[in-house]
Motif scaffolding. Structure first.
Motif, PDB file in Angstrom:
ATOM      1  N   ILE A  51       1.777   1.742   2.299  1.00 21.08           N
ATOM      2  CA  ILE A  51       1.750   1.909   0.838  1.00 21.08           C
ATOM      3  C   ILE A  51       3.152   1.763   0.252  1.00 21.08           C
ATOM      4  O   ILE A  51       3.355   1.080  -0.755  1.00 21.08           O
ATOM      5  CB  ILE A  51       1.129   3.265   0.467  1.00 21.08           C
ATOM      6  CG1 ILE A  51      -0.366   3.269   0.803  1.00 21.08           C
ATOM      7  CG2 ILE A  51       1.351   3.580  -1.010  1.00 21.08           C
ATOM      8  CD1 ILE A  51      -1.033   4.613   0.631  1.00 21.08           C
ATOM      9  N   LEU A  52       4.133   2.389   0.889  1.00 20.82           N
ATOM     10  CA  LEU A  52       5.497   2.341   0.358  1.00 20.82           C
ATOM     11  C   LEU A  52       6.135   0.963   0.504  1.00 20.82           C
ATOM     12  O   LEU A  52       7.126   0.661  -0.169  1.00 20.82           O
ATOM     13  CB  LEU A  52       6.362   3.390   1.060  1.00 20.82           C
ATOM     14  CG  LEU A  52       6.034   4.838   0.708  1.00 20.82           C
ATOM     15  CD1 LEU A  52       6.801   5.802   1.609  1.00 20.82           C
ATOM     16  CD2 LEU A  52       6.341   5.121  -0.766  1.00 20.82           C
ATOM     17  N   ALA A  53       5.566   0.111   1.350  1.00 16.22           N
ATOM     18  CA  ALA A  53       6.076  -1.257   1.492  1.00 16.22           C
ATOM     19  C   ALA A  53       5.406  -2.220   0.519  1.00 16.22           C
ATOM     20  O   ALA A  53       5.834  -3.370   0.392  1.00 16.22           O
ATOM     21  CB  ALA A  53       5.847  -1.749   2.915  1.00 16.22           C
ATOM     22  N   SER A  54       4.369  -1.756  -0.190  1.00 17.67           N
ATOM     23  CA  SER A  54       3.524  -2.646  -0.987  1.00 17.67           C
ATOM     24  C   SER A  54       3.888  -2.604  -2.468  1.00 17.67           C
ATOM     25  O   SER A  54       4.381  -1.605  -2.982  1.00 17.67           O
ATOM     26  CB  SER A  54       2.050  -2.250  -0.824  1.00 17.67           C
ATOM     27  OG  SER A  54       1.660  -2.314   0.527  1.00 17.67           O
ATOM     28  N   ASP A  55       3.593  -3.715  -3.144  1.00 15.67           N
ATOM     29  CA  ASP A  55       3.683  -3.694  -4.604  1.00 15.67           C
ATOM     30  C   ASP A  55       2.299  -3.644  -5.248  1.00 15.67           C
ATOM     31  O   ASP A  55       2.175  -3.658  -6.467  1.00 15.67           O
ATOM     32  CB  ASP A  55       4.497  -4.879  -5.144  1.00 15.67           C
ATOM     33  CG  ASP A  55       4.128  -6.196  -4.524  1.00 15.67           C
ATOM     34  OD1 ASP A  55       5.045  -6.935  -4.146  1.00 15.67           O
ATOM     35  OD2 ASP A  55       2.924  -6.492  -4.419  1.00 15.67           O
ATOM     36  N   LEU A  56       1.258  -3.559  -4.406  1.00 15.58           N
ATOM     37  CA  LEU A  56      -0.112  -3.399  -4.891  1.00 15.58           C
ATOM     38  C   LEU A  56      -0.937  -2.770  -3.782  1.00 15.58           C
ATOM     39  O   LEU A  56      -0.833  -3.171  -2.621  1.00 15.58           O
ATOM     40  CB  LEU A  56      -0.712  -4.759  -5.268  1.00 15.58           C
ATOM     41  CG  LEU A  56      -2.186  -4.780  -5.680  1.00 15.58           C
ATOM     42  CD1 LEU A  56      -2.362  -4.070  -7.024  1.00 15.58           C
ATOM     43  CD2 LEU A  56      -2.713  -6.202  -5.767  1.00 15.58           C
ATOM     44  N   ALA A  57      -1.746  -1.774  -4.132  1.00 13.38           N
ATOM     45  CA  ALA A  57      -2.661  -1.160  -3.171  1.00 13.38           C
ATOM     46  C   ALA A  57      -4.093  -1.377  -3.660  1.00 13.38           C
ATOM     47  O   ALA A  57      -4.408  -1.112  -4.819  1.00 13.38           O
ATOM     48  CB  ALA A  57      -2.385   0.333  -3.015  1.00 13.38           C
ATOM     49  N   LEU A  58      -4.932  -1.872  -2.766  1.00 16.46           N
ATOM     50  CA  LEU A  58      -6.334  -2.150  -3.080  1.00 16.46           C
ATOM     51  C   LEU A  58      -7.202  -1.222  -2.254  1.00 16.46           C
ATOM     52  O   LEU A  58      -7.095  -1.199  -1.024  1.00 16.46           O
ATOM     53  CB  LEU A  58      -6.653  -3.613  -2.761  1.00 16.46           C
ATOM     54  CG  LEU A  58      -8.111  -4.058  -2.888  1.00 16.46           C
ATOM     55  CD1 LEU A  58      -8.585  -3.952  -4.333  1.00 16.46           C
ATOM     56  CD2 LEU A  58      -8.280  -5.477  -2.360  1.00 16.46           C
ATOM     57  N   SER A  59      -8.062  -0.450  -2.907  1.00 15.56           N
ATOM     58  CA  SER A  59      -8.880   0.527  -2.193  1.00 15.56           C
ATOM     59  C   SER A  59     -10.360   0.243  -2.424  1.00 15.56           C
ATOM     60  O   SER A  59     -10.883   0.501  -3.509  1.00 15.56           O
ATOM     61  CB  SER A  59      -8.548   1.944  -2.660  1.00 15.56           C
ATOM     62  OG  SER A  59      -9.278   2.898  -1.914  1.00 15.56           O
TER      63      SER A  59
END
Length: 280
Positions: free
Chosen positions: A137-145
């Motif tokens: 999550i901290l490496a991402s610029d978008l989280a898809l759940s």
């Protein structure tokens, strides 16, 4: 390079299916896509046939900071879609990262090695709270759940995924903000009354929320997704047209709509997939 992670603290919501098919569609759109399988149960790693299998994988990448593409990047049978295989079946990485000074930031610090070569890094994660999930999550610029339209899944969303994101808020002091969260309704049977009520409730809950939103795209409960996984193909190649018996869009239209909603900057390239799929 965009970085997106497919996340949920609940198993069985379809994270791997979404990651595999989204990556496959974007690769068919001409984008350079790298999949990273961070799940110790390596379903994504076995979704597509490999034309080249690297000697190392995500364990060496994360534990040893190994970023040499020749050693860690495998090539799938889908042109433009590469993969870093999961090879941590004993769960050693979680223990290592818990005791490492840069544990939750390890992946973020390694990504520069891939930015010149890829348009998108798409990360499949574990279906449980873990340091690996936090790192992704901290490496991402978008989280898809992905979320299935059932009451238990809705409760777990608040109890698990949303709570985890709130616990990462202190990283803002380091200039690292948790990414926006996009909720994807998955495996939806629109005929059921309780399904429609849950979907309506989810949309109402997050209306006006800045960092969390429910996507307009809905993935129906269709056998095409199971068939595609069995064949090791992106689902948009399996179902290109809407069925006469069903009112919902085809898998091609659904995955295309999802990709455009998540990555509007690639709208033109994604739209071209329709013509290519129909020509196959």
């Amino acid at each position: 390079m965009r970085v997106a992670s497919v996340v949920s603290t609940k198993g069985g919501v379809g994270k791997t299916t979404v990651a595999a098919n989204l990556g496959g569609l974007l690769a068919d759109a001409g984008l350079r896509v790298l999949l990273l399988d961070l799940d110790s149960q390596p379903t994504l790693s076995s979704y597509y046939a490999l034309s080249h299998e690297a000697i190392a994988g995500m364990y060496e990448f994360i534990a040893l900071n190994l970023t040499d593409p020749a050693q860690i990047i495998s090539t799938t049978a889908v042109v433009g879609l590469d993969l870093i295989l999961s090879n941590d079946d004993q769960g050693r990485l979680s223990t290592l990262l818990l005791h490492a000074p840069d544990g939750r930031l390890r992946l973020r610090n390694l990504l520069d090695a891939f930015r010149p070569s890829y348009d998108l890094l798409l990360i499949d994660t574990q279906g449980a709270c873990s340091v690996l999930l936090e790192m992704a999550i901290l490496a991402s610029d978008l989280a898809l759940s992905p979320i299935t339209p059932e009451m238990l899944a809705a409760r777990e969303l608040r109890r698990g995924t949303l709570k985890l994101l709130s616990e990462l808020e202190p990283f803002r002091r380091m200039g690292i903000a948790p990414p926006p969260l996009r909720l994807l309704l998955n495996q939806v049977n629109s005929i059921r009354v309780d399904t429609r009520m849950i979907i309506r409730g989810l949309r109402e809950t997050f209306t006006g929320t800045t960092n969390i939103s429910v996507l307009d795209t809905v993935i129906p409960d269709r056998v095409a997704y199971l068939n595609a996984a069995s064949l090791g193909l992106p689902v948009h190649r399996i179902e290109t047209r809407q069925s006469r018996e069903r009112r919902s869009p085809s898998a091609l239209e659904t995955m295309q709509a999802l990709a455009i909603e998540l990555f509007p900057e690639w709208h033109k390239a994604i739209s071209s997939v329709s013509r290519r799929a129909e020509a196959q």
